[in-house]
Design a protein around this motif. Structure first.
Motif, PDB file in Angstrom:
ATOM      1  N   PHE A 288      32.152   3.178  52.589  1.00  0.00           N
ATOM      2  CA  PHE A 288      32.734   4.155  53.631  1.00  0.00           C
ATOM      3  C   PHE A 288      32.861   3.127  55.112  1.00  0.00           C
ATOM      4  CE2 PHE A 288      32.665   7.393  56.931  1.00  0.00           C
ATOM      5  CZ  PHE A 288      33.731   8.113  56.422  1.00  0.00           C
TER       6      PHE A 288
ATOM      7  N   LEU B 218      31.085  12.792  48.331  1.00  0.00           N
ATOM      8  CA  LEU B 218      30.029  12.337  47.532  1.00  0.00           C
ATOM      9  C   LEU B 218      28.717  11.978  48.142  1.00  0.00           C
ATOM     10  CD1 LEU B 218      31.854  10.151  44.980  1.00  0.00           C
ATOM     11  CD2 LEU B 218      30.942  11.987  44.347  1.00  0.00           C
ATOM     12  N   ILE B 219      28.755  11.183  49.513  1.00  0.00           N
ATOM     13  CA  ILE B 219      27.868  10.999  50.219  1.00  0.00           C
ATOM     14  C   ILE B 219      27.172  12.282  50.636  1.00  0.00           C
ATOM     15  CG2 ILE B 219      27.027  10.084  52.509  1.00  0.00           C
ATOM     16  CD1 ILE B 219      29.341   7.961  52.157  1.00  0.00           C
TER      17      ILE B 219
ATOM     18  N   THR C   9      40.739   8.439  49.371  1.00  0.00           N
ATOM     19  CA  THR C   9      39.737   7.617  49.177  1.00  0.00           C
ATOM     20  C   THR C   9      38.563   7.876  50.004  1.00  0.00           C
ATOM     21  OG1 THR C   9      40.644   5.859  48.166  1.00  0.00           O
ATOM     22  CG2 THR C   9      38.728   5.539  48.671  1.00  0.00           C
TER      23      THR C   9
ATOM     24  N   ALA D 239      23.942   4.838  44.318  1.00  0.00           N
ATOM     25  CA  ALA D 239      25.164   5.410  44.446  1.00  0.00           C
ATOM     26  C   ALA D 239      25.452   5.709  46.210  1.00  0.00           C
ATOM     27  CB  ALA D 239      25.240   6.831  44.028  1.00  0.00           C
ATOM     28  N   TRP D 240      24.332   6.098  46.544  1.00  0.00           N
ATOM     29  CA  TRP D 240      24.418   6.193  48.279  1.00  0.00           C
ATOM     30  C   TRP D 240      24.323   4.917  48.839  1.00  0.00           C
ATOM     31  CZ3 TRP D 240      23.865  10.035  51.745  1.00  0.00           C
ATOM     32  CH2 TRP D 240      23.304   9.507  53.179  1.00  0.00           C
TER      33      TRP D 240
ATOM     34  N   SER E 252      25.998   2.091  47.604  1.00  0.00           N
ATOM     35  CA  SER E 252      27.241   1.663  47.439  1.00  0.00           C
ATOM     36  C   SER E 252      28.321   2.210  48.161  1.00  0.00           C
ATOM     37  CB  SER E 252      27.532   1.771  46.016  1.00  0.00           C
ATOM     38  OG  SER E 252      26.781   0.797  45.207  1.00  0.00           O
ATOM     39  N   LEU E 253      28.285   3.785  48.101  1.00  0.00           N
ATOM     40  CA  LEU E 253      29.230   4.689  48.732  1.00  0.00           C
ATOM     41  C   LEU E 253      29.120   4.620  50.467  1.00  0.00           C
ATOM     42  CD1 LEU E 253      28.857   7.625  46.467  1.00  0.00           C
ATOM     43  CD2 LEU E 253      30.920   6.437  46.823  1.00  0.00           C
TER      44      LEU E 253
ATOM     45  N   HIS F   8      34.786   9.667  49.029  1.00  0.00           N
ATOM     46  CA  HIS F   8      33.519   9.175  49.381  1.00  0.00           C
ATOM     47  C   HIS F   8      32.790   9.977  50.354  1.00  0.00           C
ATOM     48  CE1 HIS F   8      35.252   4.945  47.874  1.00  0.00           C
ATOM     49  NE2 HIS F   8      35.032   5.785  47.193  1.00  0.00           N
TER      50      HIS F   8
ATOM     51  N   GLY G   4      32.940   1.081  46.586  1.00  0.00           N
ATOM     52  CA  GLY G   4      33.384   2.444  46.297  1.00  0.00           C
ATOM     53  C   GLY G   4      33.474   2.744  44.746  1.00  0.00           C
TER      54      GLY G   4
ATOM     55  N   GLY H 112      29.746   2.768  43.359  1.00  0.00           N
ATOM     56  CA  GLY H 112      28.951   3.913  43.826  1.00  0.00           C
ATOM     57  C   GLY H 112      29.399   5.318  42.898  1.00  0.00           C
ATOM     58  N   LYS H 113      30.855   5.324  42.716  1.00  0.00           N
ATOM     59  CA  LYS H 113      31.177   6.630  41.756  1.00  0.00           C
ATOM     60  C   LYS H 113      30.511   6.542  40.417  1.00  0.00           C
ATOM     61  CE  LYS H 113      35.342   7.682  41.932  1.00  0.00           C
ATOM     62  NZ  LYS H 113      37.018   7.232  41.997  1.00  0.00           N
TER      63      LYS H 113
END
Length: 258
Positions: A131, A151-152, A144, A123-124, A126-127, A148, A108, A111-112
């Protein structure tokens, strides 16, 4: 640290964890706003663990990499942050497994950082992996998960990711919904506007996957929890939820999506 140095001189086989002392000192300095000073200690911690834990991957090395990564993140040196976090993810995966909260948390954070580096595909990946991991925790981290999920949603809505399927997250949303209910019931998660914000972000993820009935369910739950919040005004969020809910209901009536 001076006492530990003295102990090592008298007894080279002494098992004093100097790496832990360096890490603790670095983290304290970072929290005091002395990030560069703290980083120096964290780098010493990493070297100590690499020198003393042997050739096999070790979770303490990964923890040092993560602490250094977060320090570089605060300094906005995102490439260096990503490099250390990538090392941490790899080591956590090999030493703790894919389901470990340590692995999920590291993914996470990475990803950020990828978002900051304008690397949306990484990023996608990893996030989403983070999740899927985080929704299974015995003690859910509401903020958190909200961060996440948001962001997704933003990555997908910006059309910066290609050939991805938001539908793969639907089982995780359902798991999260079930566990939220159970943990609120026993007091592990507080019923408040923060849970409302999480349900709103869950609805947004369901919408991009075209699971409109599921989105409707989560928006209604968001409205319930926003209504329970007494410490700040959720009026704007309630209005946004109602507007989105109207659009979702229109899509459902037209037979769109799932």
């Amino acid at each position: 640290l001076h006492l530990v140095d003295g102990e090592w001189k008298m007894n080279p086989k002494a098992d004093s964890h100097k790496g832990g002392l360096y890490m603790g000192l670095g983290i304290v300095k970072k929290r005091q706003g002395k990030v560069k000073e703290g980083l120096e200690d964290l780098l010493k911690s990493l070297k100590w663990y690499q020198d003393t834990t042997g050739p096999k991957p070790h979770s303490l090395v990964a923890k040092a990499h993560m602490s250094i990564g977060h320090a570089y993140e605060e300094l906005k040196e995102f490439k260096k942050a990503a490099s250390h976090m990538e090392s941490a993810v790899d080591i956590f995966y090999r030493t703790c497994g894919n389901e470990s909260p340590l692995t999920g948390g590291a993914r996470g954070s990475l990803g950020k950082v990828y978002v900051e580096l304008n690397m949306p595909q990484k990023a996608w990946d990893s996030l989403v992996a983070a999740f899927k991991n985080e929704v299974k925790h015995d003690s859910l981290k509401v903020f958190t998960l909200f961060e996440h999920a948001s962001l997704i949603y933003k990555l997908y809505s910006s059309k910066s990711v290609k050939n991805v399927d938001a539908g793969e997250l639907m089982p995780s949303l359902k798991t999260l919904d079930t566990l939220l209910g159970a943990q609120m019931k026993v007091g592990l998660v507080k019923r408040d506007g923060n849970v409302g914000a999480l349900y709103k972000s869950m609805a947004e993820v369901a919408i991009i996957a075209q699971y409109y009935k599921l989105a409707s369910l989560y928006l209604n739950k968001a409205l319930t929890h926003f209504g329970e919040e007494k410490s700040f005004d959720c009026g704007k969020l309630i209005q946004e939820c109602r507007q989105v809910l109207q659009l979702v209901h229109d899509l459902i009536r037209k037979g769109k999506g799932y």
